[in-house]
Design a protein around this motif. Structure first.
Motif, PDB file in Angstrom:
ATOM      1  N   VAL A  49      56.402  37.132  34.222  1.00  0.00           N
ATOM      2  CA  VAL A  49      55.090  37.762  34.092  1.00  0.00           C
ATOM      3  C   VAL A  49      54.015  36.684  34.227  1.00  0.00           C
ATOM      4  CG1 VAL A  49      53.570  39.086  32.584  1.00  0.00           C
ATOM      5  CG2 VAL A  49      56.036  39.540  32.589  1.00  0.00           C
ATOM      6  N   VAL A  50      53.055  36.904  35.093  1.00  0.00           N
ATOM      7  CA  VAL A  50      51.971  35.931  35.316  1.00  0.00           C
ATOM      8  C   VAL A  50      50.662  36.578  34.885  1.00  0.00           C
ATOM      9  CG1 VAL A  50      50.778  34.495  36.993  1.00  0.00           C
ATOM     10  CG2 VAL A  50      53.242  34.906  37.227  1.00  0.00           C
ATOM     11  N   CYS A  51      49.953  35.922  33.978  1.00  0.00           N
ATOM     12  CA  CYS A  51      48.689  36.446  33.455  1.00  0.00           C
ATOM     13  C   CYS A  51      47.583  35.424  33.676  1.00  0.00           C
ATOM     14  CB  CYS A  51      48.788  36.742  31.959  1.00  0.00           C
ATOM     15  SG  CYS A  51      50.169  37.788  31.486  1.00  0.00           S
ATOM     16  N   LEU A  52      46.424  35.892  34.126  1.00  0.00           N
ATOM     17  CA  LEU A  52      45.234  35.050  34.235  1.00  0.00           C
ATOM     18  C   LEU A  52      44.298  35.407  33.088  1.00  0.00           C
ATOM     19  CD1 LEU A  52      44.543  35.094  38.093  1.00  0.00           C
ATOM     20  CD2 LEU A  52      45.217  33.133  36.721  1.00  0.00           C
ATOM     21  N   LEU A  53      43.930  34.419  32.290  1.00  0.00           N
ATOM     22  CA  LEU A  53      43.071  34.637  31.121  1.00  0.00           C
ATOM     23  C   LEU A  53      41.701  34.012  31.377  1.00  0.00           C
ATOM     24  CD1 LEU A  53      42.837  35.588  28.128  1.00  0.00           C
ATOM     25  CD2 LEU A  53      43.488  33.246  27.489  1.00  0.00           C
ATOM     26  N   PRO A  54      40.643  34.814  31.499  1.00  0.00           N
ATOM     27  CA  PRO A  54      39.317  34.243  31.775  1.00  0.00           C
ATOM     28  C   PRO A  54      38.674  33.637  30.525  1.00  0.00           C
ATOM     29  CG  PRO A  54      39.155  36.621  31.589  1.00  0.00           C
ATOM     30  CD  PRO A  54      40.615  36.290  31.469  1.00  0.00           C
ATOM     31  N   TYR A  55      37.997  32.505  30.705  1.00  0.00           N
ATOM     32  CA  TYR A  55      37.152  31.903  29.674  1.00  0.00           C
ATOM     33  C   TYR A  55      35.736  31.868  30.257  1.00  0.00           C
ATOM     34  CZ  TYR A  55      35.363  28.708  26.120  1.00  0.00           C
ATOM     35  OH  TYR A  55      34.638  28.147  25.085  1.00  0.00           O
ATOM     36  N   ARG A  56      34.880  32.740  29.765  1.00  0.00           N
ATOM     37  CA  ARG A  56      33.574  32.944  30.385  1.00  0.00           C
ATOM     38  C   ARG A  56      32.553  31.952  29.835  1.00  0.00           C
ATOM     39  NH1 ARG A  56      34.791  37.510  33.026  1.00  0.00           N
ATOM     40  NH2 ARG A  56      36.208  38.986  32.012  1.00  0.00           N
ATOM     41  N   LEU A  57      31.959  31.195  30.758  1.00  0.00           N
ATOM     42  CA  LEU A  57      30.926  30.233  30.379  1.00  0.00           C
ATOM     43  C   LEU A  57      29.580  30.926  30.211  1.00  0.00           C
ATOM     44  CD1 LEU A  57      31.804  27.355  32.877  1.00  0.00           C
ATOM     45  CD2 LEU A  57      32.463  27.516  30.471  1.00  0.00           C
ATOM     46  N   LYS A  58      28.665  30.255  29.567  1.00  0.00           N
ATOM     47  CA  LYS A  58      27.312  30.773  29.420  1.00  0.00           C
ATOM     48  C   LYS A  58      26.381  30.256  30.508  1.00  0.00           C
ATOM     49  CE  LYS A  58      27.764  31.194  24.394  1.00  0.00           C
ATOM     50  NZ  LYS A  58      27.245  30.776  23.064  1.00  0.00           N
ATOM     51  N   LEU A  59      26.935  29.436  31.417  1.00  0.00           N
ATOM     52  CA  LEU A  59      26.123  28.852  32.490  1.00  0.00           C
ATOM     53  C   LEU A  59      26.223  29.696  33.746  1.00  0.00           C
ATOM     54  CD1 LEU A  59      27.080  25.112  32.015  1.00  0.00           C
ATOM     55  CD2 LEU A  59      25.039  26.296  31.208  1.00  0.00           C
TER      56      LEU A  59
END
Length: 605
Positions: free
Chosen positions: A595-605
Motif C-alpha cells: 500500500v502506497v500513501c502520500l501524506l500532504p504537509y501544507r505550508l502557509k507560504l
C-alpha cells in the motif's frame, strides 16, 4: 444536522442538467432555438454544395438546382415524420445509439456510436469552416487566414465549454430569430426584385467538363444532403422539453422541417432564376444576400449573423459528444474517465477529445468546407437509417394498435435514407468519403476491444459475485521514508502510528557523517519509533527504499509505505519543491504490491 447553525437548504454540488429535477423545460420555440441551429445553419453550405456539383456541367446545369432541392426536401419531410415516431417511442431521448442498442443489438449500437462520433466531430469542423467563409465574404482580408479564424473560434468554444457555461435557450433565441429573419428576407426580397441589386466576389470562368447526366445529378443530390444534418437533434433531447414533452418535441420537429424546407426551396429558386454560379472570395449565400439587400449594412449584418449561428451550431456538438462518450463509458466501451463530471456539469475529457479531433481535422483539410462536406453526411445517414430500422423492428415485435401504418412510415424512411446513403458513398467515395469508411469500422473495433478488456477485468475482479471474507493480517508494518528530524517527520510518524501495528522510519544516506548526525538527533528526539538507515554509496534514494520494502514484504506481510509530501499554499512555489516523493510512489506502485500513501504537509507560504 449542523449544531449551533441556522437551518439552511442543502443543494447538490453538481448542478443539474436541462430537463433534470424540477427545472422548467423548453417550450417549442425555445427548443427550436436550442436544438435546431445545426440543421437551420446548413442552408449556408447545403445549396452551395449543389451548385458546385452542378457547375461542372456549365451554368446551364444550374436549372437542376430546384428539382434536386425538391427531392432533398421530400427526404427531409420523410425524416421529420419518421423522427416524430422516434420521439414517441423513446421519450427519454431517442438517439441512434439508444435506438440501436435497444432494438438492434450490440453490433448495430457500435455502428451507431461510431457514426455519431464522426458526425459530431465533422459538425464542429464544417460549421467553423463555413462560418469562416461567411466572415471572409464580408471581410475579404480574412480569406487568407481561414484556418487561423477556425482554430481561434474552436479555442473559444472549448474554453467556454470547459468552464461549464450551459447553453440558455432564451439567449439562443435572438441569434436564431435574426438568422431566420435574415434568410427569409433574402428569399422574399430576392423574389420581389426582377434582378440582383448587387454582385459580389470576383468573376471565375466556368468551363463545362462533364455533361449533365445521371452521375452529375446524383453527385449534386448527395452534396445537398449535407443540409439534412441536425434533423435528429430534437429526438435526442426529448427530456429537455416542458411537459407534455413528446407533443412539444414533435411540434418542434415539424417547425424545423417546415422552416428548413422553405429556406432550401426559396434559395434554390433564386439560384435557378439568377443563374448564381460560384465566384471568388464569397459564398453562394453571400451572393444571394447581396442580390437581395445590396452591399450596405444589411449585407454585413447578415454575414455576421450567419457566422455567429454557424459558431453556435458547432457548439451543439460540445453538448452532444461528451454526453455520448459518457454513455459509452458507462457501457464500458470507452475509458471510464470520459464518464467523470466536474463540479460543474461538464464532461471535460469529452470536451477536450472533441476539440483535439476537430483541430486535427481542420488542419488536415486546411479548413476547406468543400473538402469536409464529402465526409460529412455519411455518418449522419448511417444514424438516420439505424434509427428507422430500429423502429421498424420495435413495431414488428410489440405490434401495438396501428403498428403496420407506423412501421410503413419508418420503413419508408429507412429505405429513403439507405438509398441516399448509398448514393452518398458511391458519389463521394473518392472525394473523401473513404476516410469515413475506414474511420467508422476502426472506431467500432476500438469500442469493442475496450468493452472486451473491461469484461475480462470484471471477471478477474469477480464483479457481480460474492467474494470470500478478506484475509486478516497481524503485525502490519508502516514504513515512513524520512530525510531528517523535523515537523514533517513528526507529522508523518503521527499518521503512521494511527495506521499500523509497527512503524519504522527509513532514511537513505551516502555520507557516514550525516548518518551519525541523524542517529544522534533521533536519539535526542526519541519519538518511540525505530530508525533504520540504509547506506547508498551511489547516492540513489529510490532503489534502496524499494529494496528495503521488498525485503520487509517477504512472506506475505502486510506493508504500507507512507510518504510525506510538502505542499505549498501557492501553486507558483510547487516547482521549488523536490518531486522525489512522487517518483518513489510511482516506482513502488510499479514494482511492489504494498500500500502506497502520500501524506500532504501544507505550508502557509
Amino acid at each position: 444536522m449542523a449544531y449551533g447553525l441556522a437551518r439552511r437548504e442543502l443543494r447538490p454540488r453538481v448542478p443539474l442538467r436541462p430537463g433534470e429535477g424540477d427545472k422548467h423545460g423548453l417550450t417549442s420555440l425555445e427548443g427550436l432555438a436550442a436544438l435546431s441551429l445545426d440543421a437551420l445553419s446548413s442552408v449556408a453550405y447545403g445549396p452551395e454544395a449543389i451548385v458546385l456539383a452542378l457547375v461542372v456541367a456549365g451554368t446551364g446545369a444550374l436549372t437542376a438546382t430546384l428539382p434536386i432541392t425538391l427531392a432533398i426536401t421530400f427526404l427531409l419531410a420523410a425524416l421529420v415524420v419518421s423522427y416524430g415516431q422516434v420521439i414517441a417511442v423513446h421519450p427519454d431521448g431517442g438517439g441512434a445509439y439508444a435506438v440501436a442498442k435497444t432494438d438492434l443489438g450490440g453490433t448495430a449500437s457500435l455502428l451507431a456510436a461510431a457514426s455519431l462520433v464522426v458526425d459530431y466531430v465533422l459538425t464542429v469542423a464544417v460549421s467553423l469552416a463555413a462560418g469562416a467563409d461567411a466572415l471572409a465574404s464580408a471581410f475579404p482580408s480574412l480569406g487568407h487566414d481561414k484556418l487561423l479564424v477556425c482554430l481561434v473560434g474552436l479555442a473559444l468554444l472549448t474554453a467556454v465549454n470547459l468552464r461549464g457555461i450551459a447553453e440558455s435557450a432564451r439567449v439562443l433565441m435572438l441569434p436564431t430569430l435574426l438568422f431566420i429573419v435574415a434568410i427569409l428576407g433574402v428569399i422574399l426580397l430576392g423574389l420581389l426584385r426582377s434582378h440582383p441589386v448587387a454582385v459580389v466576389g470576383t468573376d471565375q470562368p466556368v468551363h463545362a467538363t462533364e455533361a449533365l447526366g445521371a452521375l452529375v445529378i446524383l453527385k449534386a443530390f448527395s452534396s445537398g444532403c449535407s443540409a439534412l444534418t441536425g434533423v435528429e437533434a430534437i429526438a435526442n433531447a426529448v427530456p429537455t422539453f416542458r411537459p407534455p414533452s413528446v407533443k412539444r418535441a414533435q411540434r418542434t420537429e415539424l417547425m424545423l422541417g417546415g422552416l428548413l424546407g422553405i429556406m432550401l426551396i426559396g434559395l434554390a429558386i433564386l439560384i435557378r432564376r439568377d443563374h448564381v454560379a460560384p465566384r471568388g472570395g464569397v459564398t453562394v449565400l453571400a451572393q444571394l444576400t447581396a442580390g437581395a439587400y445590396g452591399t450596405g449594412w444589411p449585407y454585413y449584418v447578415t454575414n455576421l449573423v450567419v457566422t455567429l449561428v454557424l459558431g453556435l451550431a458547432a457548439n451543439t456538438s460540445f453538448g452532444g459528444l461528451p454526453v455520448l462518450m459518457s454513455l459509452l463509458a458507462r457501457d464500458h466501451r470507452l475509458p471510464h474517465l470520459f464518464g467523470l463530471r466536474a463540479e460543474r456539469p461538464v464532461y471535460r475529457y469529452g470536451v477536450l477529445a472533441l476539440a483535439l479531433l476537430a483541430t486535427l481535422l481542420l488542419i488536415a483539410t486546411d479548413a476547406d468546407t468543400h473538402r469536409l462536406l464529402p465526409l460529412f453526411a455519411i455518418g449522419v445517414f448511417i444514424g438516420f437509417t439505424l434509427s428507422q430500422v430500429g423502429l421498424v423492428r420495435h413495431w414488428a415485435s410489440r405490434r401495438p394498435h396501428g403498428w403496420k401504418r407506423r412501421a410503413l412510415i419508418n420503413g419508408t424512411g429507412a429505405l429513403l435514407t439507405t438509398l441516399a446513403g448509398v448514393i452518398l458513398l458511391f458519389t463521394k467515395f473518392l472525394g473523401g468519403a473513404w476516410v469515413v469508411v475506414i474511420a467508422v469500422p476502426l472506431l467500432m473495433l476500438l469500442f469493442a476491444r475496450i468493452q472486451r478488456y473491461y469484461t475480462a477485468v470484471g471477471q478477474e475482479l469477480g464483479l457481480g459475485r460474492t467474494p470470500q471474507p478478506p484475509l486478516r493480517h497481524t503485525g502490519s508494518l508502516v514504513i515512513v521514508p524520512i530525510g531528517e528530524v523535523s515537523k514533517l517527520a513528526r507529522h508523518a510518524l503521527g499518521a503512521a502510528l494511527a495506521l499500523g501495528d509497527e512503524v519504522v522510519a527509513v532514511a537513505v544516506h551516502a555520507d557516514p557523517v550525516r548518518s551519525r548526525a541523524l542517529e544522534e538527533a533521533w536519539e535526542r528526539w526519541n519519538p518511540g519509533v525505530r530508525l533504520d538507515i540504509v547506506n547508498s554509496p551511489h547516492h540513489s534514494l529510490v532503489q534502496p527504499i524499494v529494496d528495503y520494502v521488498l525485503r520487509a514484504a517477504e512472506g506475505g506481510r502486510q506493508v504500507a509505505v507512507l510518504i510525506p509530501e510538502v505542499e505549498p499554499k501557492h501553486r507558483r512555489y510547487e516547482i521549488l519543491q523536490n518531486q522525489r516523493g512522487l517518483l518513489l510512489a510511482t516506482v513502488l506502485r510499479a514494482r511492489t504490491d504494498v500500500v502506497v500513501c502520500l501524506l500532504p504537509y501544507r505550508l502557509k507560504l
